[in-house]
Design a protein around this motif. Sequence first.
Motif, short mmCIF file in Angstrom:
data_model
loop_
_atom_site.label_atom_id
_atom_site.label_comp_id
_atom_site.label_asym_id
_atom_site.label_seq_id
_atom_site.Cartn_x
_atom_site.Cartn_y
_atom_site.Cartn_z
N THR A 137 0.84 -1.26 0.28
CA THR A 137 0.04 0.45 0.03
C THR A 137 0.85 1.32 -0.20
N GLU A 138 2.47 1.25 1.27
CA GLU A 138 2.75 2.59 0.79
C GLU A 138 3.56 2.24 -0.12
N ILE A 139 3.68 1.66 -1.14
CA ILE A 139 4.54 1.70 -2.59
C ILE A 139 3.83 2.20 -3.64
N ALA A 140 2.11 1.96 -3.73
CA ALA A 140 1.69 2.33 -4.40
C ALA A 140 1.57 3.75 -4.25
N ALA A 141 1.52 4.07 -2.94
CA ALA A 141 1.35 5.71 -2.77
C ALA A 141 2.22 6.38 -2.79
N VAL A 142 3.34 6.25 -3.23
CA VAL A 142 4.75 6.63 -3.25
C VAL A 142 4.55 6.59 -4.78
N LEU A 174 11.71 10.55 -3.56
CA LEU A 174 10.20 9.79 -3.58
C LEU A 174 10.94 8.60 -4.76
N GLU A 175 11.55 8.40 -5.10
CA GLU A 175 12.19 7.74 -5.85
C GLU A 175 12.47 6.82 -4.91
N GLY A 176 14.33 7.11 -4.41
CA GLY A 176 14.70 6.18 -2.85
C GLY A 176 13.51 5.95 -2.21
N GLU A 177 13.05 6.12 -1.64
CA GLU A 177 11.61 5.82 -0.61
C GLU A 177 10.72 4.56 -1.36
N ARG A 178 10.56 5.03 -2.93
CA ARG A 178 10.09 3.56 -3.42
C ARG A 178 10.94 2.75 -3.28
N GLN A 179 12.11 2.76 -3.92
CA GLN A 179 12.96 1.40 -3.78
C GLN A 179 13.25 0.61 -2.47
#
Length: 343
Positions: A137-142, A174-179
């Motif tokens: 869910t968090e990945i989808a939000a990011v 955001l890309e760093g957080e997603r990874q």
Amino acid sequence: MRIVSDELWARVKRKQAEVKEHFAHMTTNRLNATHRPSYLLSGLLECAECGGPYAIMGKDRYGCTNHKKRLPIDDLGGACCGNKKTITRQNLEERIINVLPAAFFSMDIFKRVSAGSRARLEAQLRAEPQKSEKLATEIAAVTLQQKNIIQQISDRAAAGRPALAALDDMLDNLEGERQKLTAQLSADEAAESPDLQAQLDRLYEETKPESVEYIFNVMLHYLRNYADTETKQPLVDIVRQLIQKVVVGPMPGHEPASLQVHGRIASILAAMEVTTMLEKQLKSIHWGWFLEAEDAGRLGTEEKRQDLLRAMADDLEEKKARWRNLQVSVVAGAGFEPAAFRL
């Protein structure tokens, strides 16, 4: 000093609150916070000979106030009370506290607390999404935030407006957080994390009545030996809801004072089979020994722990053989007066 883990101590504190909750309906005369007793049995002690109060006389010992003051007692024909028996507060409270597990067992408190805890924690567990679901869910939000920023960058370029470094920085963050989240999800999926049923199985083990009883005995040990007044207060409240008074009487020679407990706890104990009551009382004492030995560092190895546990089991079996022929001494109440139970 505590030898239990923070997790177990937290469970002890939760059970303390839950046990107290089961006694909340027993009395409408709640203790005012500004008039709470100093000690567990303050104001509840009575002399067996003159009926006068037992109070602290010095060095943490209780004694009959009428005997100390040499006051003439009408019920004794004007004579003074001859009950010179004193008892230490520690010994008195220990003898009362040691019967609590037996009383709670008879009242099904352990079963009720167990069922209540299990139902509440199971509901929470089922309501909580699994960790992998939360990460997804968090990945989808990011990812959605990234798409929105990319759309803003595209719109600005189409309108001939200059690029904003702030948008590029936000996109990079955001890309760093997603990874990072994606890596956590991959690691969790690769690991053999417990499923819901495994978590429920562990919950059932931790909240079965026997586990609640063990935690309660741990709670009693630390409340007796280490807790401050504020932490002990729930135990004081519970005991005083069960006990109307304790009559203290003399015994021959240097034998400990006799105790006769009046109140709801007396009726509960009197209704129990003597062997069950004594077994629960002894087990509570045994757990006190075990925890004290751990506190003192005498159980540094698993072999020593097992040796003590075996000695406790042998002691229990030996005493159970002698208890079969025992009779409990109960003084019947008159009218609405509750029964009294001798300790």
